[in-house]
Enzyme design. Structure first.
Site, short mmCIF file in Angstrom:
data_model
loop_
_atom_site.label_atom_id
_atom_site.label_comp_id
_atom_site.label_asym_id
_atom_site.label_seq_id
_atom_site.Cartn_x
_atom_site.Cartn_y
_atom_site.Cartn_z
N ARG A 16 -3.06 -1.62 -2.39
CA ARG A 16 -2.52 -0.95 -3.43
C ARG A 16 -2.40 -1.98 -4.57
O ARG A 16 -1.80 -3.10 -4.45
CB ARG A 16 -0.89 -0.37 -3.03
CG ARG A 16 -0.92 0.78 -2.22
CD ARG A 16 -1.49 2.06 -2.76
NE ARG A 16 -1.55 3.11 -1.77
CZ ARG A 16 -2.43 3.69 -0.88
NH1 ARG A 16 -3.51 2.63 -0.83
NH2 ARG A 16 -2.26 4.53 -0.08
N ARG A 54 -4.50 -2.87 10.81
CA ARG A 54 -5.54 -2.42 11.41
C ARG A 54 -6.62 -2.74 10.48
O ARG A 54 -7.76 -2.94 11.04
CB ARG A 54 -5.37 -0.77 11.53
CG ARG A 54 -4.27 -0.38 12.41
CD ARG A 54 -4.37 0.99 12.78
NE ARG A 54 -4.00 1.92 11.45
CZ ARG A 54 -2.65 1.96 11.06
NH1 ARG A 54 -1.51 1.51 12.08
NH2 ARG A 54 -2.42 2.60 9.91
N ILE A 55 -6.62 -2.45 9.30
CA ILE A 55 -7.71 -2.76 8.28
C ILE A 55 -8.17 -4.23 8.14
O ILE A 55 -9.28 -4.69 8.08
CB ILE A 55 -7.81 -2.00 6.86
CG1 ILE A 55 -7.67 -0.48 7.07
CG2 ILE A 55 -8.73 -2.47 5.95
CD1 ILE A 55 -7.14 0.17 5.70
N ASP A 82 -10.04 -1.67 -6.02
CA ASP A 82 -10.29 -0.45 -5.99
C ASP A 82 -8.90 0.42 -6.34
O ASP A 82 -8.98 1.60 -6.24
CB ASP A 82 -10.85 -0.26 -4.55
CG ASP A 82 -11.09 1.29 -4.19
OD1 ASP A 82 -12.16 1.86 -4.90
OD2 ASP A 82 -10.63 1.94 -3.39
N GLY A 123 -11.79 3.50 -1.51
CA GLY A 123 -12.03 2.95 -0.02
C GLY A 123 -11.88 3.94 0.92
O GLY A 123 -12.65 3.73 2.07
N HIS A 128 -10.85 3.58 -6.57
CA HIS A 128 -10.26 4.12 -5.39
C HIS A 128 -11.03 4.98 -4.41
O HIS A 128 -10.45 6.16 -4.13
CB HIS A 128 -8.93 4.81 -5.84
CG HIS A 128 -7.59 4.77 -4.85
ND1 HIS A 128 -6.56 4.73 -4.99
CD2 HIS A 128 -7.86 4.40 -3.49
CE1 HIS A 128 -5.90 4.69 -3.73
NE2 HIS A 128 -6.65 4.40 -2.72
N GLU A 186 -3.25 5.91 -11.70
CA GLU A 186 -4.34 6.45 -11.22
C GLU A 186 -4.44 8.05 -11.50
O GLU A 186 -3.35 8.70 -11.40
CB GLU A 186 -4.80 6.27 -9.94
CG GLU A 186 -4.93 4.75 -9.62
CD GLU A 186 -5.17 4.68 -7.96
OE1 GLU A 186 -5.51 5.46 -7.24
OE2 GLU A 186 -5.41 3.58 -7.55
#
Length: 325
Positions: free
Chosen positions: A236, A154-155, A260, A287, A285, A265
């Site tokens: 990721r 999708r992205i 990102d 996004g 991160h 994290e």
């Protein structure tokens, strides 16, 4: 029902329109990040429904076994941070909408922002200007260059469209069903994975992190990239073989990176190699972090809580947990 929401760093959730869905419930929102199990047990001891913001907090067995009242974990997207088998054993339902058919436009837009920023060295030019200097170098335009989309979901499909709009040649590498869709959408497919890494001027990763994709980008793949190429990762960090990206950047192939996402994290180590390289742009991160995206995500998350309260849980990833309590 007692509901807890973790890691809402900027106290944003209560400002969303969809927050009204929880009116009448006992909701506690935590704005800091805590991973210490004892602290989380104290905070969540009476919690019945736990809301997670992506993978910010690890929900592992030592914590789950000390939360006797927890009945539901509601979140959105993938769940590598949750011990699903333990949830099932304890009768804790995990509901997680996979937003099928709805791309994260926020992530796609950030990806494109990173592409533009890196190719034109925008952060470096800003730093130079603020330091009292003028231009610090010469950037690169995108038109007629090759944009590589690794993982045509999708992205990835949205980012491919941005590349086409900017006059780029779009090249795709993915699993065969995704390659078929890319061809149907009018994009060129690489002859091989090796050729894909060799030909791209900008290469953007767009895959879910599962066992099959962990470390799918190897040191050998990166070594094939052009010394002028840019690698972008808003998916990721673990899609790339451990340490491979830093070593590749030091070796000069690829010549630039924009990331990102990170192995650990939140990233607090200012000495991390990615943060100290002049040829790398890093963001924390963000996004999916936009008001519009939050509205979409938390609508799903809160609807899952309402469905559970009505006795008909939805988007359940561990159906064997149903009825165990």
């Amino acid at each position: 029902m007692k509901i807890a929401i973790l890691d809402d760093y900027f106290d944003t959730v209560r400002t969303l329109e969809c927050f009204g869905k929880l009116r009448g419930y006992d909701v506690t929102i935590w704005n800091d990040h805590v991973q210490d199990v004892d602290t989380l047990v104290k905070r969540l001891h009476d919690t019945e429904a736990l809301v997670l913001i992506r993978e910010r907090t690890q929900i592992r067995t030592p914590l789950l076994e000390r939360l006797p009242k927890l009945k539901l974990i509601s979140q959105r997207s993938v769940y590598p941070h949750i011990d699903i088998d333990t949830c099932t054993r304890l009768g804790i339902i995990v509901s997680s909408s996979q937003h099928a058919g709805t791309p994260s436009y926020a992530t796609a837009e950030l990806t494109w922002g990173l592409v533009l920023a890196a190719m034109r060295a925008i952060p470096q030019q800003m730093a130079s200007l603020k330091a009292g200097h003028w231009q610090m170098g010469v950037g690169h335009t995108l038109r007629d260059k090759t944009l590589g989309i690794y993982g045509y979901g999708r992205i990835g499909a949205v980012v491919a469209g941005y590349g086409r709009t900017f006059g780029m040649k779009v090249l795709v590498w993915a699993r065969e069903p995704a390659l078929a869709q890319a061809r149907a959408d009018g994009y060129q497919v690489a002859e091989s994975k090796a050729a894909f890494f060799e030909q791209c001027d900008v290469l953007s990763l767009h895959m879910r992190l599962v066992d099959a994709t962990r470390g799918i980008v190897t040191a050998g793949d990166l070594a094939r990239m052009k010394p002028t190429a840019l690698l972008v990762n808003t998916s990721r960090a673990s899609l790339i073989e451990p340490n491979a990206l830093v070593n590749a950047l030091r070796a000069g192939r690829p010549g630039m990176a924009a990331v990102d996402v990170y192995e650990k994290e939140p990233l607090r180590d200012t000495g991390d190699p990615l943060l100290t390289m002049n040829n790398v742009i890093c963001t924390p991160h963000i996004g999916y972090v936009s008001h519009d995206e939050y509205e979409l995500q938390f609508t799903d998350i809160f609807d899952q809580i309402l469905s559970y309260a009505a006795g008909a849980p939805t988007n359940v990833v561990n159906p064997d947990a149903i009825g165990k309590r």
